[in-house]
Write a protein that holds these residues in place. Structure first.
Motif, PDB file in Angstrom:
ATOM      1  N   ARG A  14       0.931  -1.226   0.055  1.00 59.00           N
ATOM      2  CA  ARG A  14       0.114  -0.139   0.090  1.00 59.00           C
ATOM      3  C   ARG A  14       0.828   1.122  -0.173  1.00 59.00           C
ATOM      4  O   ARG A  14       0.322   2.135  -0.412  1.00 59.00           O
ATOM      5  CB  ARG A  14      -1.003   0.007   1.318  1.00 59.00           C
ATOM      6  N   GLU A  15       2.117   1.449   0.532  1.00 60.21           N
ATOM      7  CA  GLU A  15       2.902   2.347   0.482  1.00 60.21           C
ATOM      8  C   GLU A  15       4.182   2.189  -0.572  1.00 60.21           C
ATOM      9  O   GLU A  15       4.682   1.199  -0.734  1.00 60.21           O
ATOM     10  CB  GLU A  15       3.705   2.517   1.897  1.00 60.21           C
ATOM     11  N   ASP A  16       4.633   3.508  -0.888  1.00 59.57           N
ATOM     12  CA  ASP A  16       5.650   3.349  -1.922  1.00 59.57           C
ATOM     13  C   ASP A  16       6.832   3.015  -1.110  1.00 59.57           C
ATOM     14  O   ASP A  16       7.140   3.651   0.104  1.00 59.57           O
ATOM     15  CB  ASP A  16       5.874   4.835  -2.492  1.00 59.57           C
ATOM     16  N   PRO A  17       7.742   2.365  -1.827  1.00 57.86           N
ATOM     17  CA  PRO A  17       9.040   2.180  -1.278  1.00 57.86           C
ATOM     18  C   PRO A  17       9.891   3.302  -1.126  1.00 57.86           C
ATOM     19  O   PRO A  17       9.658   4.435  -1.669  1.00 57.86           O
ATOM     20  CB  PRO A  17       9.862   1.104  -2.185  1.00 57.86           C
ATOM     21  N   ALA A  18      10.825   3.397  -0.006  1.00 57.08           N
ATOM     22  CA  ALA A  18      11.374   4.664   0.670  1.00 57.08           C
ATOM     23  C   ALA A  18      12.417   5.257  -0.427  1.00 57.08           C
ATOM     24  O   ALA A  18      12.495   6.364  -0.609  1.00 57.08           O
ATOM     25  CB  ALA A  18      11.939   4.431   1.921  1.00 57.08           C
ATOM     26  N   ASP A  19      13.047   4.206  -1.141  1.00 60.64           N
ATOM     27  CA  ASP A  19      13.850   4.649  -2.216  1.00 60.64           C
ATOM     28  C   ASP A  19      13.580   5.011  -3.474  1.00 60.64           C
ATOM     29  O   ASP A  19      14.236   5.329  -4.392  1.00 60.64           O
ATOM     30  CB  ASP A  19      15.168   3.700  -2.308  1.00 60.64           C
ATOM     31  N   ALA A  20      12.120   4.944  -3.806  1.00 53.67           N
ATOM     32  CA  ALA A  20      11.534   5.004  -5.188  1.00 53.67           C
ATOM     33  C   ALA A  20      11.567   6.624  -5.427  1.00 53.67           C
ATOM     34  O   ALA A  20      10.979   7.290  -4.574  1.00 53.67           O
ATOM     35  CB  ALA A  20      10.428   4.282  -5.337  1.00 53.67           C
ATOM     36  N   GLU A  21      11.595   7.013  -6.652  1.00 53.85           N
ATOM     37  CA  GLU A  21      11.745   8.349  -6.959  1.00 53.85           C
ATOM     38  C   GLU A  21      10.686   8.455  -8.179  1.00 53.85           C
ATOM     39  O   GLU A  21      10.232   9.810  -8.236  1.00 53.85           O
ATOM     40  CB  GLU A  21      12.938   8.944  -7.494  1.00 53.85           C
ATOM     41  N   VAL A  22      10.505   7.615  -9.161  1.00 52.79           N
ATOM     42  CA  VAL A  22       9.844   7.862 -10.249  1.00 52.79           C
ATOM     43  C   VAL A  22       8.651   6.737 -10.245  1.00 52.79           C
ATOM     44  O   VAL A  22       8.842   5.765  -9.437  1.00 52.79           O
ATOM     45  CB  VAL A  22      10.425   7.338 -11.499  1.00 52.79           C
ATOM     46  N   PRO A  23       7.445   7.155 -10.933  1.00 53.89           N
ATOM     47  CA  PRO A  23       6.407   6.198 -10.936  1.00 53.89           C
ATOM     48  C   PRO A  23       6.549   4.955 -11.043  1.00 53.89           C
ATOM     49  O   PRO A  23       5.937   3.843 -10.441  1.00 53.89           O
ATOM     50  CB  PRO A  23       5.278   6.915 -11.883  1.00 53.89           C
ATOM     51  N   SER A  24       7.380   4.509 -12.251  1.00 49.95           N
ATOM     52  CA  SER A  24       7.650   3.019 -12.396  1.00 49.95           C
ATOM     53  C   SER A  24       8.270   2.233 -11.405  1.00 49.95           C
ATOM     54  O   SER A  24       7.730   1.039 -10.955  1.00 49.95           O
ATOM     55  CB  SER A  24       8.502   2.993 -13.737  1.00 49.95           C
ATOM     56  N   HIS A  25       9.137   2.860 -10.786  1.00 51.39           N
ATOM     57  CA  HIS A  25       9.830   2.255  -9.612  1.00 51.39           C
ATOM     58  C   HIS A  25       8.787   2.118  -8.496  1.00 51.39           C
ATOM     59  O   HIS A  25       8.417   1.106  -7.785  1.00 51.39           O
ATOM     60  CB  HIS A  25      11.086   2.979  -9.089  1.00 51.39           C
ATOM     61  N   LYS A  26       7.998   3.080  -8.080  1.00 53.51           N
ATOM     62  CA  LYS A  26       6.968   2.679  -7.217  1.00 53.51           C
ATOM     63  C   LYS A  26       6.187   1.784  -7.338  1.00 53.51           C
ATOM     64  O   LYS A  26       5.693   0.686  -6.547  1.00 53.51           O
ATOM     65  CB  LYS A  26       6.162   4.046  -6.831  1.00 53.51           C
ATOM     66  N   LEU A  27       5.565   1.797  -8.731  1.00 54.01           N
ATOM     67  CA  LEU A  27       4.243   1.099  -8.887  1.00 54.01           C
ATOM     68  C   LEU A  27       4.795  -0.466  -9.276  1.00 54.01           C
ATOM     69  O   LEU A  27       4.094  -1.222  -8.742  1.00 54.01           O
ATOM     70  CB  LEU A  27       3.672   1.433 -10.174  1.00 54.01           C
ATOM     71  N   LEU A  28       6.027  -0.643  -9.610  1.00 54.11           N
ATOM     72  CA  LEU A  28       6.378  -2.090  -9.881  1.00 54.11           C
ATOM     73  C   LEU A  28       6.696  -2.783  -8.540  1.00 54.11           C
ATOM     74  O   LEU A  28       6.515  -3.932  -8.633  1.00 54.11           O
ATOM     75  CB  LEU A  28       7.607  -1.949 -10.963  1.00 54.11           C
ATOM     76  N   VAL A  29       7.061  -2.234  -7.746  1.00 57.05           N
ATOM     77  CA  VAL A  29       7.361  -2.609  -6.300  1.00 57.05           C
ATOM     78  C   VAL A  29       5.808  -2.949  -5.489  1.00 57.05           C
ATOM     79  O   VAL A  29       5.822  -3.957  -5.234  1.00 57.05           O
ATOM     80  CB  VAL A  29       8.326  -1.832  -5.760  1.00 57.05           C
ATOM     81  N   ARG A  30       5.198  -2.047  -5.715  1.00 56.13           N
ATOM     82  CA  ARG A  30       4.034  -1.908  -5.005  1.00 56.13           C
ATOM     83  C   ARG A  30       3.113  -3.014  -5.687  1.00 56.13           C
ATOM     84  O   ARG A  30       2.180  -3.881  -4.872  1.00 56.13           O
ATOM     85  CB  ARG A  30       3.112  -0.475  -5.014  1.00 56.13           C
ATOM     86  N   ALA A  31       3.006  -3.320  -6.961  1.00 59.80           N
ATOM     87  CA  ALA A  31       2.203  -4.088  -7.619  1.00 59.80           C
ATOM     88  C   ALA A  31       2.803  -5.700  -7.391  1.00 59.80           C
ATOM     89  O   ALA A  31       2.005  -6.648  -8.164  1.00 59.80           O
ATOM     90  CB  ALA A  31       1.914  -3.797  -8.955  1.00 59.80           C
ATOM     91  N   GLY A  32       3.956  -5.705  -7.153  1.00 54.27           N
ATOM     92  CA  GLY A  32       4.623  -6.953  -6.758  1.00 54.27           C
ATOM     93  C   GLY A  32       5.320  -7.589  -8.165  1.00 54.27           C
ATOM     94  O   GLY A  32       5.222  -8.766  -8.455  1.00 54.27           O
ATOM     95  N   TYR A  33       5.749  -6.812  -8.922  1.00 55.00           N
ATOM     96  CA  TYR A  33       6.527  -7.147 -10.069  1.00 55.00           C
ATOM     97  C   TYR A  33       8.125  -7.480  -9.996  1.00 55.00           C
ATOM     98  O   TYR A  33       8.399  -8.151 -10.331  1.00 55.00           O
ATOM     99  CB  TYR A  33       6.261  -6.040 -11.053  1.00 55.00           C
ATOM    100  N   VAL A  34       8.541  -6.456  -9.178  1.00 54.26           N
ATOM    101  CA  VAL A  34      10.047  -6.620  -8.870  1.00 54.26           C
ATOM    102  C   VAL A  34      10.316  -6.475  -7.445  1.00 54.26           C
ATOM    103  O   VAL A  34       9.648  -5.850  -6.798  1.00 54.26           O
ATOM    104  CB  VAL A  34      10.800  -5.579  -9.682  1.00 54.26           C
ATOM    105  N   ARG A  35      11.410  -6.744  -7.004  1.00 52.24           N
ATOM    106  CA  ARG A  35      12.118  -6.542  -5.721  1.00 52.24           C
ATOM    107  C   ARG A  35      13.576  -6.128  -5.621  1.00 52.24           C
ATOM    108  O   ARG A  35      14.273  -6.984  -6.614  1.00 52.24           O
ATOM    109  CB  ARG A  35      11.980  -7.997  -4.855  1.00 52.24           C
ATOM    110  N   ARG A  36      14.067  -5.335  -5.044  1.00 47.68           N
ATOM    111  CA  ARG A  36      15.234  -4.894  -4.977  1.00 47.68           C
ATOM    112  C   ARG A  36      16.176  -5.871  -4.138  1.00 47.68           C
ATOM    113  O   ARG A  36      15.810  -6.279  -3.234  1.00 47.68           O
ATOM    114  CB  ARG A  36      15.321  -3.436  -4.267  1.00 47.68           C
ATOM    115  N   ILE A  37      17.618  -6.275  -4.929  1.00 45.85           N
ATOM    116  CA  ILE A  37      18.266  -7.038  -4.106  1.00 45.85           C
ATOM    117  C   ILE A  37      19.250  -6.268  -3.683  1.00 45.85           C
ATOM    118  O   ILE A  37      20.040  -6.637  -2.545  1.00 45.85           O
ATOM    119  CB  ILE A  37      18.926  -8.158  -5.308  1.00 45.85           C
ATOM    120  N   ALA A  38      19.878  -5.341  -4.479  1.00 45.26           N
ATOM    121  CA  ALA A  38      21.090  -4.342  -4.220  1.00 45.26           C
ATOM    122  C   ALA A  38      20.894  -3.386  -4.950  1.00 45.26           C
ATOM    123  O   ALA A  38      20.019  -3.133  -5.771  1.00 45.26           O
ATOM    124  CB  ALA A  38      22.452  -5.189  -4.183  1.00 45.26           C
ATOM    125  N   PRO A  39      21.479  -2.041  -4.477  1.00 51.04           N
ATOM    126  CA  PRO A  39      21.603  -0.999  -5.586  1.00 51.04           C
ATOM    127  C   PRO A  39      21.794  -1.514  -6.937  1.00 51.04           C
ATOM    128  O   PRO A  39      22.960  -1.963  -7.500  1.00 51.04           O
ATOM    129  CB  PRO A  39      22.581  -0.119  -5.145  1.00 51.04           C
TER     130      PRO A  39
END
Length: 592
Positions: A14-39
């Motif tokens: 329901r919440e945007d990831p803290a390190d996300a700056e652009v819509p695609s990053h926020k939504l791809l994480v929130r919708a369960g499409y991708v997950r960060r492993i490292a920078p």
């Protein structure tokens, strides 16, 4: 196969990831499409990987349709070929280097020109074998200093890179156009709003180069455009040199230069203000502006052999050096600003008051002096007098000073003159989605790729290089297709055609939803079935909009009236469809 939310490996947030700056990053994480492993390094979850594979397949289909053949290279590559072409060094810190247990040097491929060239060298020897265009879809690695924006700029990413091989430049022109046309077809299918701009080749080398940029306010690429159709990346934008009236006598028709005390003028703004306030300094025709001051910037350039050379750049005071234009102009050399130790080594320079009088290869400093294209014969300037607290006025280019050459690295402004017409340009931002190059013979010469021509003479093959960021395209599509509720995938790249919601606890709702899911699956439609028990209809509705499947079907209270609800995710339009017509009606919606 029906994908059931009750068992699908996905968790929406329901919440945007803290390190996300652009819509695609926020939504791809929130919708369960991708997950960060490292920078700069991400994993794909099932829905994300399906979208990625759909994009990949569109790219592959368009490449195959154009007649290009797919090959595949390893990502782990030996040093030797890259050392032969000079890129083992040129890539600098962007290259991932490693050693095997026998202390041999390897790299993780950032791009594959060398091995493509060697493959063709090993297989072909005659002009009869050409033209040839081959491609791969492969993971690339670049040690980005500042990975950002999720999968838009990562350290590991997937690219489609293709290469053309021709006997001559005329053949290269044909291959280049075929790739260009294939890219247009590809990006049209991906439903992207894009522009094709002139670009610099950079580390790739070669001559003609164009970028495909998806228009986006968050894009890190700035480009210049004009209503006449001209478009160029800022690195490739060239200022038309001003033409000064050749009939003007520089010695009799322009004021004589004069040195003036200019106390308390630490900035260009304060210098211009003083110049317009003092009666002995004002111009007779108009006021002085920032653009009338000549700013001389000192740099240290690091050469390919790691030696350092000082460089002075003179440009109008209303502009700064644009870092990417400077990088492109100096490549493969790099530059840094002068530091105190550098000034100490050049005592002829009075910091803060440097003027052309002490610059140039034949001057007291011996420092090469390059000027902006706007600094042309007959232009008059306020600039440093090489004395603390003093500036020189009416210093005329071509009369009072000369430069060693021209360098076009100043920032570009809205309203600058278009180099193709009499109009003016504007600036826009975009995300690079594709880049095509006419490489020429750089790699073929370095690696000895020659074939016998029709006269039996050995000739060097000419090459082209063409890249599409496949994983990046997923993020770019997400940037272009979303709203305040979530993602809105174009159907061809979406993870499903239908998001089916069973909105109710009754057995009748569940049974009817199961029936529809099975029917649409048998008809070849891809279905995500939200069959979760104990999850409220509101959560299911929110997830359907966040995940972004193009058609949402709700089986719920409408059953009492003999209808189901069908929603178009993009437009938001809703329609009730009779149960007896539902299977065929939804199939038609999804296939037309």
């Amino acid at each position: 196969m029906i994908q059931r939310m009750s068992t699908l490996f996905v968790r929406t947030l329901r919440e945007d990831p803290a390190d996300a700056e652009v819509p695609s990053h926020k939504l791809l994480v929130r919708a369960g499409y991708v997950r960060r492993i490292a920078p700069g390094i991400f994993s794909w979850l099932p829905l994300g990987y399906q979208v990625f594979r759909n994009v990949e397949e569109i790219v592959r289909q368009e490449m195959n349709k154009a007649g290009f053949q797919e090959v595949h290279f390893p990502a782990l590559l030996p040093r030797e070929a890259y050392e032969t072409t000079g890129r083992w060094t040129e890539y600098g810190d962007n290259l991932f280097r490693l050693k095997d247990r026998k202390d041999n040097d390897y790299l993780l491929g950032p791009t594959h020109e060398e091995v493509f060239t060697l493959m063709v060298k090993g297989e072909y020897s005659s002009y009869r074998d050409l033209p040839l265009s081959i491609y791969q879809i492969q993971t690339k690695y670049r040690d980005e200093a500042r990975p950002r924006a999720g999968i838009l700029r990562g350290r590991e990413f997937v690219m489609k890179d293709s290469y053309s091989f021709d006997i001559d430049d005329a053949g290269l022109d044909i291959s280049y156009k075929k790739h260009r046309d294939a890219y247009i077809s590809t990006f049209d299918r991906l439903k992207l709003d894009y522009v094709i701009v002139s670009a610099m080749a950079g580390a790739m080398g070669g001559s003609r180069s164009e970028e495909f940029l998806a228009n986006n306010a968050f894009g890190e690429d700035t480009y210049v455009r004009c209503d006449c159709g001209f478009a160029a990346n800022v690195e490739a934008f060239h200022v038309s040199q001003s033409i000064f009236d050749p009939n003007v006598n520089l010695h009799t028709d322009l004021p004589v230069s004069h040195v003036e005390k200019t106390p308390d003028t630490p900035t260009i703004d304060s210098l211009v203000k003083l110049s317009n306030e003092r009666e002995d300094l004002v111009r007779s025709d108009r006021e002085w502006t920032d653009a009338d001051t000549l700013k001389n910037i000192l740099l240290i350039v690091t050469n390919a052999d790691e030696s350092e050379t000082p460089l002075a750049i003179g440009l109008p005071g209303d502009r700064e050096i644009e870092a990417r234009r400077l990088e492109a102009a100096l490549y493969p050399r790099v530059a840094r600003p002068f530091e105190e130790a550098d000034f100490a080594r050049h005592p002829a320079l009075v910091k803060g008051y440097i003027g052309p009088g002490v610059l140039g290869k034949n001057s007291a400093s011996g420092i090469e002096f390059l000027t902006d294209p706007r600094v042309v014969r007959g232009t008059r300037w306020i600039t440093g007098a090489n004395e603390k607290g003093k500036h020189v006025y009416d210093l005329v280019a071509g009369r009072d000073f000369e430069s060693d050459g021209v360098i076009d690295v100043a920032e570009v402004f809205d309203g600058d003159s278009c180099p193709s017409c009499s109009g003016t340009v504007s600036l826009a931002r975009g995300i690079e989605i594709g880049h095509i190059f006419q490489l020429g013979r750089k790699y073929a010469e370095a690696l000895g790729l020659k074939v016998l021509d029709e006269n039996g003479e050995l000739v060097t093959v000419t090459m082209g290089s063409y890249g599409i960021g496949v994983s990046r395209a997923v993020a770019v599509i997400a940037e272009a297709h979303h709203d305040d509720k979530g993602l809105v995938w174009p159907r061809e790249v979406a993870p499903a055609d239908i998001y089916l919601i069973a909105a109710g606890k009754s057995e009748e709702v569940s049974a009817k939803a199961e029936e529809f899911a099975a029917a649409w699956d048998s008809m070849g439609l891809r279905v995500i079935f939200d069959d979760r028990v104990g999850v409220s209809p509101g959560v299911k509705f929110n997830d359907s909009e966040l995940i972004g499947v193009p058609t949402i079907v709700v089986v719920g209270k409408g059953l009492e009236n003999g209808v189901i609800e069908v929603k178009d995710r993009a437009s938001g339009d809703r329609v009730d469809i009779a149960i007896q017509d539902a299977i065929s009606a939804v199939h038609q919606i999804c296939t037309t």
